[in-house]
Design an enzyme around this catalytic site. Structure first.
Site, PDB file in Angstrom:
ATOM      1  N   CYS A   1      -4.019  40.447  13.870  1.00  0.00           N
ATOM      2  CA  CYS A   1      -4.846  40.588  15.075  1.00  0.00           C
ATOM      3  C   CYS A   1      -6.279  40.192  14.703  1.00  0.00           C
ATOM      4  O   CYS A   1      -6.484  39.466  13.724  1.00  0.00           O
ATOM      5  CB  CYS A   1      -4.749  41.985  15.671  1.00  0.00           C
ATOM      6  SG  CYS A   1      -5.368  43.317  14.636  1.00  0.00           S
TER       7      CYS A   1
ATOM      8  N   ASN B   1      -7.842  44.048  12.649  1.00  0.00           N
ATOM      9  CA  ASN B   1      -6.910  44.782  11.769  1.00  0.00           C
ATOM     10  C   ASN B   1      -7.187  46.293  11.757  1.00  0.00           C
ATOM     11  O   ASN B   1      -6.996  46.971  10.755  1.00  0.00           O
ATOM     12  CB  ASN B   1      -6.926  44.216  10.327  1.00  0.00           C
ATOM     13  CG  ASN B   1      -5.782  44.728   9.447  1.00  0.00           C
ATOM     14  OD1 ASN B   1      -5.940  44.867   8.239  1.00  0.00           O
ATOM     15  ND2 ASN B   1      -4.630  44.985  10.024  1.00  0.00           N
TER      16      ASN B   1
ATOM     17  N   CYS C   1      -6.597  47.952  15.138  1.00  0.00           N
ATOM     18  CA  CYS C   1      -5.875  48.460  16.325  1.00  0.00           C
ATOM     19  C   CYS C   1      -4.449  47.912  16.397  1.00  0.00           C
ATOM     20  O   CYS C   1      -3.486  48.608  16.054  1.00  0.00           O
ATOM     21  CB  CYS C   1      -6.624  48.120  17.608  1.00  0.00           C
ATOM     22  SG  CYS C   1      -8.220  48.971  17.762  1.00  0.00           S
ATOM     23  N   ARG C   2      -4.290  46.681  16.849  1.00  0.00           N
ATOM     24  CA  ARG C   2      -2.953  46.186  17.158  1.00  0.00           C
ATOM     25  C   ARG C   2      -2.073  45.914  15.943  1.00  0.00           C
ATOM     26  O   ARG C   2      -0.921  46.357  15.893  1.00  0.00           O
ATOM     27  CB  ARG C   2      -3.056  44.905  18.012  1.00  0.00           C
ATOM     28  CG  ARG C   2      -3.604  45.154  19.403  1.00  0.00           C
ATOM     29  CD  ARG C   2      -4.042  43.873  20.072  1.00  0.00           C
ATOM     30  NE  ARG C   2      -5.204  43.298  19.406  1.00  0.00           N
ATOM     31  CZ  ARG C   2      -5.746  42.127  19.711  1.00  0.00           C
ATOM     32  NH1 ARG C   2      -5.196  41.399  20.671  1.00  0.00           N
ATOM     33  NH2 ARG C   2      -6.811  41.703  19.056  1.00  0.00           N
ATOM     34  N   SER C   3      -2.600  45.154  14.962  1.00  0.00           N
ATOM     35  CA  SER C   3      -1.694  44.790  13.856  1.00  0.00           C
ATOM     36  C   SER C   3      -1.328  45.968  12.953  1.00  0.00           C
ATOM     37  O   SER C   3      -0.182  46.023  12.478  1.00  0.00           O
ATOM     38  CB  SER C   3      -2.217  43.584  13.065  1.00  0.00           C
ATOM     39  OG  SER C   3      -3.431  43.856  12.426  1.00  0.00           O
TER      40      SER C   3
ATOM     41  N   ASP D   1      -6.254  43.104  23.702  1.00  0.00           N
ATOM     42  CA  ASP D   1      -7.112  43.792  22.738  1.00  0.00           C
ATOM     43  C   ASP D   1      -7.585  45.115  23.357  1.00  0.00           C
ATOM     44  O   ASP D   1      -8.280  45.111  24.373  1.00  0.00           O
ATOM     45  CB  ASP D   1      -8.308  42.865  22.451  1.00  0.00           C
ATOM     46  CG  ASP D   1      -9.229  43.428  21.396  1.00  0.00           C
ATOM     47  OD1 ASP D   1      -9.104  44.624  21.071  1.00  0.00           O
ATOM     48  OD2 ASP D   1     -10.073  42.670  20.902  1.00  0.00           O
TER      49      ASP D   1
HETATM   50  P1  4NP Z   1      -7.695  44.618  16.894  1.00  0.00           P
HETATM   51  O1  4NP Z   1      -8.891  45.153  17.830  1.00  0.00           O
HETATM   52  O2  4NP Z   1      -7.868  43.132  16.780  1.00  0.00           O
HETATM   53  O3  4NP Z   1      -6.474  44.987  17.655  1.00  0.00           O
HETATM   54  O4  4NP Z   1      -7.834  45.340  15.569  1.00  0.00           O
HETATM   55  C1  4NP Z   1     -10.227  44.877  17.557  1.00  0.00           C
HETATM   56  C2  4NP Z   1     -10.922  45.674  16.675  1.00  0.00           C
HETATM   57  C3  4NP Z   1     -12.258  45.416  16.427  1.00  0.00           C
HETATM   58  C4  4NP Z   1     -12.877  44.348  17.030  1.00  0.00           C
HETATM   59  C5  4NP Z   1     -12.183  43.540  17.907  1.00  0.00           C
HETATM   60  C6  4NP Z   1     -10.845  43.802  18.153  1.00  0.00           C
HETATM   61  N1  4NP Z   1     -14.253  44.108  16.798  1.00  0.00           N
HETATM   62  O5  4NP Z   1     -14.803  43.194  17.421  1.00  0.00           O
HETATM   63  O6  4NP Z   1     -14.856  44.780  15.963  1.00  0.00           O
END
Ligand code: 4NP
Length: 158
Positions: free
Chosen positions: A8, A11, A13-15, A128
């Site tokens: 993702c 790294n 939340c989703r992955s 996201d």
């Molecule tokens: P993820 O979510 O890609 O599912 O881990 C996010 C976590 C942090 C950020 C963006 C998406 N960020 O911009 O910090």
């Protein structure tokens, strides 16, 4: 056996959620019995959260469903991952494109979308959840649950 990398953006939340849910299914299948084990990991295409635990909101949402992902730590995608992982599975089109941009010619087209493993679903992206509310985390986990079940089926077929 084989190797699976979930990708993702952050790294956190989703992955890591996909890694946690898929790891449970892999254990149930006996793919982590200590002999010729499957390799499972998750990464972000961005490096902001390297070394960090998953977002507390995602840890809580996963915990409610019976998964503990508190031990996972953020890692950024590395070029060596192209060689280290057979299945590179992106949470959305944007991160699939990020991987594709980094891919050397021999690895073009390697990143596949998680939701492409769900039969009959036309949605491409696990949205996201980072900037949204609690609902976003639940919807995200419903999609990831369906996606990782599809990945297990795909590996079983091959
Ligand atoms: P993820 O979510 O890609 O599912 O881990 C996010 C976590 C942090 C950020 C963006 C998406 N960020 O911009 O910090």
């Amino acid at each position: 056996m084989t190797s699976v990398l979930f990708v993702c953006l952050g790294n956190i939340c989703r992955s890591p959620a996909a890694e946690g849910m898929f790891t449970k299914l892999a254990k149930d299948k006996g793919w982590l019995s200590g002999v010729n084990d499957i390799v499972i990991d998750s990464v972000g295409t961005g490096g902001w959260h390297v070394g960090k635990a998953p977002d507390q909101r995602m840890q809580d949402a996963m915990s409610t469903r019976g998964f503990d992902i508190s031990h996972l730590r953020g890692r950024e995608f590395s070029h060596s991952d192209f060689d280290r992982f057979e299945h590179i599975i992106a949470m959305d089109v944007s991160n699939q494109a990020n991987i594709e941009r980094m891919a050397p010619p021999t690895h073009k087209g390697r990143a596949r979308l998680l939701l492409s493993y769900v039969e009959g679903l036309s949605q491409t992206d696990v949205p996201d959840p980072y900037y949204g509310g609690a609902d976003g985390f639940e919807q995200c986990l419903d999609l990831i649950e369906a996606g990782v079940a599809g990945v297990v089926k795909d590996i079983e077929k091959s």
